[in-house]
Design a protein around this motif. Structure first.
Motif, short mmCIF file in Angstrom:
data_model
loop_
_atom_site.label_atom_id
_atom_site.label_comp_id
_atom_site.label_asym_id
_atom_site.label_seq_id
_atom_site.Cartn_x
_atom_site.Cartn_y
_atom_site.Cartn_z
N THR A 48 0.85 -1.18 0.00
CA THR A 48 0.00 0.00 0.00
C THR A 48 0.88 1.23 0.00
O THR A 48 1.77 1.37 0.83
CB THR A 48 -0.90 0.02 1.25
N ARG A 49 0.62 2.11 -0.95
CA ARG A 49 1.38 3.36 -1.01
C ARG A 49 0.51 4.48 -0.48
O ARG A 49 -0.62 4.64 -0.90
CB ARG A 49 1.79 3.67 -2.44
N THR A 50 1.08 5.25 0.40
CA THR A 50 0.35 6.39 0.90
C THR A 50 0.68 7.60 0.03
O THR A 50 1.83 7.82 -0.30
CB THR A 50 0.71 6.69 2.37
N LYS A 51 -0.35 8.33 -0.33
CA LYS A 51 -0.13 9.53 -1.12
C LYS A 51 0.18 10.67 -0.17
O LYS A 51 -0.49 10.87 0.83
CB LYS A 51 -1.37 9.87 -1.94
#
Length: 113
Positions: free
Chosen positions: A25-28
């Motif tokens: 999961t990439r956090t913006k």
């Protein structure tokens, strides 16, 4: 001793040999908020001084500075620029300090856009 799987079906059931796609999961990162820097009109600061401030601290051409000065004069205030918090805070401090050193009551403020 552990038994090695003999067939492809046996390998799929074996937890040591399973393959798959790893997901991450990439956090913006949110853009930092921007702040409007505004000059407020007063009845004492000379128009030429306001033009000088706009040229010196905001890098405006003489024509741009003159237009903004007229807007401040006619409407009571004008947005001079939009910056990150730190830059806006610095611009306000520079303008206020310069105006005080020259004994002018010019007001410069900032607010969140």
């Amino acid at each position: 001793m552990t038994r090695r799987p003999d067939t492809m079906a046996d390998r799929e059931d074996d937890p040591d040999t399973r393959t798959g796609v790893a997901t991450q999961t990439r956090t913006k990162t949110a853009r930092p908020p921007l702040y409007k820097v505004m000059l407020l009109n007063d009845d004492y600061t000379p128009m030429e001084f306001v033009v000088h401030i706009l040229e010196r601290f905001f890098g405006l051409s003489h024509a741009q500075a003159f237009e903004i000065m007229l807007t401040v004069h006619k409407k009571g205030l004008a947005v001079v620029g939009v910056f990150s918090f730190e830059i806006a805070e610095t611009k306000v401090a520079q303008v206020m300090d310069f105006a005080r050193r020259h004994q002018h009551p010019l007001q410069c403020t900032m607010e969140k856009e």
